[in-house]
Design a protein around this motif. Sequence first.
Motif: not given
Length: 287
Positions: A179-186, A239-243
């Motif tokens: 969720y830190s990945d998702e928050i920073l992407h948003a 984005v998380h786990a979607r490399r």
Amino acid sequence: MPEMPEVQGLVGFLAERAAGRTITRVSVSAIAALKTFDPPVTALQDAMITGAARHGKFIDLACGDDLHLVFHLAKAGWLRWYDELPKTLIKPGKSPIALRVALDDGSGFDLTEAGTKKSLAVYVTRDPRDVPGIAHLGPDPLDDAFTRDAFAALLTGRRMQIKGLLRDQGLIAGIGNAYSDEILHAAKMSPYAPAGNLDDADVDRLYDAMQSTLREAVAAASGKPPAELKDAKRRGMQVHARRGEACPVCGDTVRSVFFADRSLEYCPTCQTGGRPLADRRLSRLLK
């Protein structure tokens, strides 16, 4: 790793299905997972589960008048619910099951952990605040008291990178790697942005992204049984786990930075001005 939204989903499920039921048996098959000895785990037998709560990523089952069964699922743990608990005996060391709780209507649950690195933790305590991990938790990001100004105050003077700050349970409780990945992407923000250097517009954007991302994930997890929560989490990830996949916002390729035992994902166009971040497997110079 289950994070706040999935843990809240499990808490809601247990509050509905386990509250009001009496524990008839607790079987520990992974002794290392049990972190307390007083009260003994046997004290839970014949206790009624009266409620379920969340503290960060910890699940807290109130049992009887003054006991709590608290557990943290760590990186590879999970809760497996049964409407009819299996009759088979658990063989210590021969199963991913760390602990089994049987209830008076024949239902119950197992705490399981995959992999060889065992970090799942179980506590039997009279007060959840006696659990070290709970005692040192920061504020819950969805608590009404955690306002934009409270968040800004937490950032002031921090030299750490914002990705690390969001994941630090002593600063903010419940957010992990995904969720830190998702928050920073948003928020359209680099994971390596220094927390203390964010201006007012950055703080506004990041706070709003944190609130919306977590609230949407909690809503998506609400009402789902444990068996469906992991898939619900995966479906919600941008984005998380979607490399290697296309960013759903701009179409650029989602990239990863790898660490010793995890990775982070981000979109260069959305978050770093189109510039790929250095990978720590190849370079120690991260900017």
